[in-house]
Design a protein around this motif. Structure first.
Motif, PDB file in Angstrom:
ATOM      1  N   LEU B  64       0.818  -1.209   0.000  1.00 44.96           N
ATOM      2  CA  LEU B  64       0.000   0.000   0.000  1.00 44.96           C
ATOM      3  C   LEU B  64       0.853   1.261   0.000  1.00 44.96           C
ATOM      4  N   GLU B  65       2.116   1.089   0.294  1.00 44.16           N
ATOM      5  CA  GLU B  65       2.974   2.267   0.299  1.00 44.16           C
ATOM      6  C   GLU B  65       3.522   2.573  -1.089  1.00 44.16           C
ATOM      7  N   ARG B  66       3.364   1.627  -1.963  1.00 47.86           N
ATOM      8  CA  ARG B  66       3.928   1.847  -3.289  1.00 47.86           C
ATOM      9  C   ARG B  66       3.078   2.823  -4.056  1.00 47.86           C
ATOM     10  N   ASN B  67       3.733   3.415  -4.987  1.00 45.51           N
ATOM     11  CA  ASN B  67       3.009   4.372  -5.801  1.00 45.51           C
ATOM     12  C   ASN B  67       3.453   4.239  -7.247  1.00 45.51           C
ATOM     13  N   PRO B  68       2.616   3.884  -8.164  1.00 39.31           N
ATOM     14  CA  PRO B  68       1.192   3.679  -7.946  1.00 39.31           C
ATOM     15  C   PRO B  68       0.897   2.313  -7.324  1.00 39.31           C
ATOM     16  N   LEU B  69      -0.273   2.159  -6.872  1.00 34.75           N
ATOM     17  CA  LEU B  69      -0.652   0.917  -6.222  1.00 34.75           C
ATOM     18  C   LEU B  69      -0.784  -0.202  -7.252  1.00 34.75           C
ATOM     19  N   ASP B  70      -0.304  -1.329  -6.855  1.00 38.23           N
ATOM     20  CA  ASP B  70      -0.452  -2.503  -7.713  1.00 38.23           C
ATOM     21  C   ASP B  70      -1.677  -3.268  -7.218  1.00 38.23           C
ATOM     22  N   PHE B  71      -2.806  -2.972  -7.819  1.00 36.12           N
ATOM     23  CA  PHE B  71      -4.047  -3.543  -7.318  1.00 36.12           C
ATOM     24  C   PHE B  71      -4.097  -5.051  -7.479  1.00 36.12           C
ATOM     25  N   ASN B  72      -3.458  -5.497  -8.511  1.00 34.24           N
ATOM     26  CA  ASN B  72      -3.473  -6.926  -8.726  1.00 34.24           C
ATOM     27  C   ASN B  72      -2.767  -7.649  -7.581  1.00 34.24           C
ATOM     28  N   LYS B  73      -1.621  -7.115  -7.244  1.00 34.37           N
ATOM     29  CA  LYS B  73      -0.854  -7.735  -6.163  1.00 34.37           C
ATOM     30  C   LYS B  73      -1.610  -7.626  -4.852  1.00 34.37           C
ATOM     31  N   LEU B  74      -2.216  -6.487  -4.644  1.00 35.85           N
ATOM     32  CA  LEU B  74      -2.972  -6.302  -3.402  1.00 35.85           C
ATOM     33  C   LEU B  74      -4.119  -7.302  -3.339  1.00 35.85           C
ATOM     34  N   ASP B  75      -4.740  -7.501  -4.489  1.00 36.20           N
ATOM     35  CA  ASP B  75      -5.857  -8.429  -4.514  1.00 36.20           C
ATOM     36  C   ASP B  75      -5.383  -9.840  -4.173  1.00 36.20           C
ATOM     37  N   ILE B  76      -4.268 -10.193  -4.726  1.00 37.58           N
ATOM     38  CA  ILE B  76      -3.734 -11.526  -4.467  1.00 37.58           C
ATOM     39  C   ILE B  76      -3.390 -11.698  -2.988  1.00 37.58           C
ATOM     40  N   LEU B  77      -2.755 -10.690  -2.441  1.00 37.32           N
ATOM     41  CA  LEU B  77      -2.393 -10.775  -1.019  1.00 37.32           C
ATOM     42  C   LEU B  77      -3.650 -10.884  -0.159  1.00 37.32           C
ATOM     43  N   MET B  78      -4.621 -10.098  -0.502  1.00 34.91           N
ATOM     44  CA  MET B  78      -5.837 -10.115   0.300  1.00 34.91           C
ATOM     45  C   MET B  78      -6.578 -11.424   0.132  1.00 34.91           C
ATOM     46  N   HIS B  79      -6.474 -11.999  -1.031  1.00 34.57           N
ATOM     47  CA  HIS B  79      -7.099 -13.300  -1.231  1.00 34.57           C
ATOM     48  C   HIS B  79      -6.490 -14.320  -0.276  1.00 34.57           C
ATOM     49  N   GLN B  80      -5.185 -14.219  -0.131  1.00 30.25           N
ATOM     50  CA  GLN B  80      -4.515 -15.140   0.784  1.00 30.25           C
ATOM     51  C   GLN B  80      -4.950 -14.872   2.218  1.00 30.25           C
ATOM     52  N   PHE B  81      -5.022 -13.602   2.536  1.00 35.45           N
ATOM     53  CA  PHE B  81      -5.408 -13.244   3.899  1.00 35.45           C
ATOM     54  C   PHE B  81      -6.816 -13.729   4.188  1.00 35.45           C
ATOM     55  N   LYS B  82      -7.662 -13.572   3.226  1.00 35.52           N
ATOM     56  CA  LYS B  82      -9.044 -13.999   3.409  1.00 35.52           C
ATOM     57  C   LYS B  82      -9.115 -15.509   3.581  1.00 35.52           C
ATOM     58  N   GLY B  83      -8.344 -16.198   2.758  1.00 39.13           N
ATOM     59  CA  GLY B  83      -8.342 -17.647   2.856  1.00 39.13           C
ATOM     60  C   GLY B  83      -7.884 -18.108   4.230  1.00 39.13           C
ATOM     61  N   SER B  84      -6.841 -17.466   4.678  1.00 40.12           N
ATOM     62  CA  SER B  84      -6.309 -17.811   5.984  1.00 40.12           C
ATOM     63  C   SER B  84      -7.338 -17.545   7.074  1.00 40.12           C
ATOM     64  N   SER B  85      -7.964 -16.407   6.987  1.00 40.66           N
ATOM     65  CA  SER B  85      -8.954 -16.039   7.992  1.00 40.66           C
ATOM     66  C   SER B  85     -10.147 -16.976   7.967  1.00 40.66           C
ATOM     67  N   SER B  86     -10.462 -17.462   6.799  1.00 38.98           N
ATOM     68  CA  SER B  86     -11.608 -18.355   6.722  1.00 38.98           C
ATOM     69  C   SER B  86     -11.282 -19.697   7.356  1.00 38.98           C
ATOM     70  N   SER B  87     -10.019 -20.027   7.427  1.00 36.15           N
ATOM     71  CA  SER B  87      -9.668 -21.335   7.988  1.00 36.15           C
ATOM     72  C   SER B  87      -9.957 -21.424   9.474  1.00 36.15           C
ATOM     73  N   ILE B  88      -9.993 -20.281  10.155  1.00 40.46           N
ATOM     74  CA  ILE B  88     -10.337 -20.350  11.572  1.00 40.46           C
ATOM     75  C   ILE B  88     -11.726 -19.792  11.829  1.00 40.46           C
ATOM     76  N   GLY B  89     -12.392 -19.370  10.775  1.00 41.80           N
ATOM     77  CA  GLY B  89     -13.744 -18.867  10.948  1.00 41.80           C
ATOM     78  C   GLY B  89     -13.796 -17.413  11.397  1.00 41.80           C
ATOM     79  N   ALA B  90     -12.810 -16.646  11.038  1.00 38.83           N
ATOM     80  CA  ALA B  90     -12.792 -15.229  11.442  1.00 38.83           C
ATOM     81  C   ALA B  90     -13.749 -14.442  10.545  1.00 38.83           C
ATOM     82  N   LYS B  91     -14.985 -14.383  10.987  1.00 40.96           N
ATOM     83  CA  LYS B  91     -16.049 -13.873  10.133  1.00 40.96           C
ATOM     84  C   LYS B  91     -15.922 -12.397   9.786  1.00 40.96           C
ATOM     85  N   LYS B  92     -15.758 -11.573  10.798  1.00 37.60           N
ATOM     86  CA  LYS B  92     -15.720 -10.128  10.526  1.00 37.60           C
ATOM     87  C   LYS B  92     -14.486  -9.763   9.719  1.00 37.60           C
TER      88      LYS B  92
END
Lengths: 684, 166
Positions: B64-92
């Motif tokens: 997020l500090e990069r300029n310009p933002l690499d949305f694709n990379k951010l999306d990929i990272l967030m996908h991983q984060f979401k996947g990880s969070s779903s593994s323990i049921g972190a709903k919010k």
């Protein structure tokens, strides 16, 4: 449970499905089921392992697809079933799925938090026997054993019916499972089996009749033999009949080979597209470029790279091509140039591309694989042929790609030159005005994995023109031969590569596929044709304002000249990344400086594609299936501007995309997609 | 306090986590997986999650500090984060991930930054609650506790519940 043993014994047994004495007592089945679970997320891996252990399965976990693949290769019969996540860095789940389908016939279940229909469809098409949506529950995992049983039953049935054939008691191809859903029961099994048979029949139909052929299990060894045979024949000459003869495996039928060939081609095509992660596949073929080329490069890059490699396309051209191919590739961006590297596409594909030498070398099929990942294999042979002819295989391809449609006079002229030089050379297709071999592959969004294709494309484009009548009209006519590859590649490859990008590419479609057989084959499997045709239209436009033109890759379709001949030395990563000046868009078409190491080490490098992952495929192509006569790119005048990553990919992309969208490319792609995939499941 | 009561209190203490939407059924699955062979399974998984998510958060911050933002990379990272969070049921946390990805796809840099801040807050809250919960479980675990210790554990549990209610 030692399924292997059981299977073996089963082959002679009747149709009982029970497990014979093995490690697992039949009554306890499915306890002891050997599961290999692959997921890059550590938390999921831990949870899944625990769940599977609670089901009393024997679990092996790994967090990378490459690891999983090597585990499977080391111990072919070591696992009963594989469960893999879809989104993983480097090699993703679909690619793993394809590899497994080709090398070892183990059922594979895909898994993902992404439950979108398209993604699920991809899994199904590639042969996954099931697709689970995360979060995965115990109930779902408790039932996975059914896929193992189903597969075995199908194998047995086949064996019973036709008597053994293949290698014996291997499991059936995974493709069989395509029909099955996780909830299938015995009844469904039979139905699906019938369906599968029908599919097989439909697909393989050839001389034999309705008799169901026993399923051939394509072991790694067998596949290697297959690949070697294909390479030996040359991708453009690789027809099932000849492959069969060369392989000389008792019990193997032409149909087995035909279906496997289709699968292989699709794989090549796809792998180019997927390649972003293909790094491992390509042994750094284009490594240097990796960094540079972005998404665009992926597909386009691949082709370009390939071209570059082979035809020593200037990096620029490669970039251009990439850009051109962006249409698709950009979108896909899966295959950055690096991918090309990875793919060894270049290395394999055009090992023999000798651009400039005028030698017509065929691009090794191995390389093409990488290059034209998405490009239908059928094209490959042709393309290779084209490449040869156009001798500019890569060069021309790149050129073509860049050439796109020769938009400007400048471009066109350069393209023309290139194509001419290319065509002069050994137009593979004998096409006179070969347009620069459309780097189909490269442009095709997919990393030019499909070396053969690429080669072919390239070659074709440049060379063909004249339509040998083959399906590839490689850009021959249009100046934008290069475009062709991109365009066609895109289309062909199904991977939504903007095929349309290169006007020149259209020529691919029909032009001279040197080998009749090849073309026919290509046609068949690829369905590529349509895309090429589109290009032809594009070609007409010459003034395609494809950026590629600017790039200077414009190789006019008529290029017969072999100015492009460059030595395709496929050096890993040569691609030009470095070599290519970013003349992309600059329409410098004048020199096609084959990039650093031509992607196709035509001839020399042979295929040693480093793409380890590409594995056997590399060998497949390695030889020369893509004998792209390297006349590609050798031309100094044509500058193949490969779009380095700095290249305004976005621009190119948008341009390409636009074209694509207008065109059939999209549709072709879609169609292709569906057409192509089922082939994967073609039972051998 | 009796063991049963302790256990019930522990069970009660985690109820708010579900009621308030911090956790979903996946967390229950994890608890069901816990058995004698892996008595601390849930905590192990959650610890692994902390480690993995901390790494991802760092990566996302850097991206997020990069300029310009690499949305694709951010999306990929967030996908991983979401996947990880779903593994323990972190709903919010998962929900925040989805918002973030929408912003990525829309190319909305500011939106990304905003949702990321929100996500970090939710993540911090969840961590706090989970840690408290595990503490309680530890207290309530069968052990060689003296009666007095058990009493203390019981009191702690009650206090926890009270604080949760507030």
């Amino acid at each position: 449970m030692n399924l292997t043993k059981e299977k073996k014994s089963m082959s002679t047994a009747s149709s009982s499905v029970g497990w014979k004495a093995g490690d697992v007592v039949p009554d306890q089945f499915p306890a002891g089921l050997r599961v290999l679970v692959v997921d890059d997320e550590p938390t999921w891996l831990m949870v899944l392992e625990k769940m599977l252990r609670n089901c009393l399965y024997e679990v092996t976990k790994c967090n990378r697809a490459e690891t999983a693949l090597s585990l499977l290769r080391e111990n072919k019969n070591g696992y009963d079933i594989v469960i893999s996540d879809v989104h993983m860095p480097e090699m993703d789940g679909f690619e793993l799925l394809e590899h497994i389908g080709l090398e070892m016939d183990v059922p594979v279940i895909m898994m993902s938090a992404d439950g979108e229909k398209n993604v699920v469809m991809k899994g199904v098409i590639r042969g996954a026997c099931d697709y689970l949506i995360k979060p995965v529950g115990m109930e779902a995992l408790k039932n996975i054993w059914q896929h193992v049983v189903r597969k075995k039953r199908n194998v047995w049935k086949h064996l019973e019916q036709s008597g053994s054939v293949e290698e014996g008691d291997r499991q059936q191809k995974q493709s069989e499972d395509v029909d099955h859903s996780s909830s299938a029961n015995a009844g469904n099994r039979r139905n699906s089996k019938k369906r599968k048979d029908e599919e097989e029949d439909a697909e393989e139909r050839d001389d034999t009749s309705t008799l169901k052929k026993p399923r051939v299990v394509w072991s790694v060894e067998l596949h290697q033999q297959f690949v070697a045979a294909v390479n030996q024949l040359g991708i453009d000459k690789a027809v099932p009949k000849k492959i069969l003869e060369l392989m000389n495996v008792p019990g193997l039928t032409r149909e087995n080979v035909a279906s496997h060939l289709q699968k292989y081609r699709l794989y090549l095509r796809r792998s180019s597209g997927v390649s972003q992660h293909q790094n491992n596949l390509n042994s750094g073929f284009i490594t240097p470029q990796e960094a540079t080329y972005g998404p665009l490069s992926s597909l386009n890059g691949l082709d370009l790279q390939t071209l570059a490699a082979t035809g020593q396309l200037p990096a620029q051209s490669l970039a251009t091509l990439q850009a051109a191919g962006i249409g698709r590739s950009v979108v896909k961006s899966r295959i950055p140039m690096p991918i090309v590297d990875q793919r060894n596409l270049f290395s394999f594909e055009f090992p023999k591309l000798r651009i400039g030498d005028g030698q017509q070398q065929q691009l090794s099929t191995g390389k093409p694989m990488n290059l034209l990942h998405g490009i239908p294999t059928t094209l490959e042979p042709k393309q290779l042929a084209n490449l040869h002819h156009s001798a500019q295989s890569l060069g021309s391809m790149n050129m073509q790609v860049n050439a796109h449609g020769s938009q400007g006079g400048q471009n066109n002229s350069s393209l023309m030159q290139i194509s001419q030089s290319q065509s002069r050379g050994q137009t593979l297709n004998e096409a006179t005005g070969n347009h620069v071999p459309t780097l189909l592959p490269s442009s095709m969004a997919q990393p030019i994995l499909s070396n053969p294709v690429v080669g072919g494309v390239l070659a074709r484009n440049g060379l063909t023109e004249n339509g040998r009548g083959t399906e590839y009209n490689l850009v021959s006519q249009s100046s934008s031969m290069l475009n062709f590859p991109l365009n066609s590649a895109a289309e062909l490859s199904n991977n939504s590569f903007p095929l349309g990008t290169s006007p020149g590419i259209s020529s691919l479609t029909s032009k001279g596929v040197p080998q009749e057989e090849v073309s026919s084959e290509i046609k068949g499997s690829v369905g590529f044709m349509p895309s090429y045709d589109i290009f032809s239209d594009l070609n007409q436009h010459k003034s395609h304002d494809w950026e590629l033109h600017n790039v200077g890759m414009t190789f006019n379709a008529s290029q017969q000249n072999n100015s492009l001949q460059s030595n395709l030395d496929i050096g890993p990563s040569v691609l030009s990344h470095q070599g290519f000046s970013s003349s992309r868009r600059t329409g410098q078409n004048s020199n096609i400086s084959a990039v650093g190491k031509p992607m196709f080490t035509a001839g020399d490098a042979s295929e040693r594609v480093n793409a380890q992952d590409v594995g056997h495929f590399n060998t497949f192509f390695a030889d020369n299936s893509v004998r792209v006569k390297s006349e590609i790119v050798s031309d100094a005048n044509c500058q193949i501007n490969i779009f380095p990553e700095q290249f305004g990919q976005e621009d190119l992309m948008s341009t390409l995309l636009k074209q694509q969208q207008q065109g059939h490319i999209a549709s072709a792609e879609n169609e292709f997609d569906f057409d192509g995939y089922p082939l994967d499941n073609m039972p051998v | 306090m009796e063991r049963n009561q302790l256990h019930r209190l522990v069970a009660l203490s985690r109820q708010p986590l579900f009621d308030q939407g911090f956790l979903d059924e996946q967390f229950l699955q994890l608890e069901e997986l816990q058995d004698d062979a892996n008595p601390n399974f849930v905590e192990e998984v959650v610890t692994l999650y902390y480690r993995d998510s901390a790494r991802l958060i760092l990566n996302i911050e850097q991206a997020l500090e990069r300029n310009p933002l690499d949305f694709n990379k951010l999306d990929i990272l967030m996908h991983q984060f979401k996947g990880s969070s779903s593994s323990i049921g972190a709903k919010k946390v998962k929900a925040e991930c989805t918002f973030f990805r929408e912003n990525c796809r829309a190319g909305n840099g500011e939106g990304c930054i905003r949702t990321f801040q929100q996500l970090k807050k939710e993540y911090a809250t969840l961590r706090k609650k989970l840690e408290a919960y595990f503490q309680l479980r530890l207290h309530a675990a069968p052990s060689e506790k003296s009666v007095a210790e058990e009493e203390m554990a019981g009191i702690h549990l009650k206090m926890f519940l009270v604080s949760e209610a507030l």
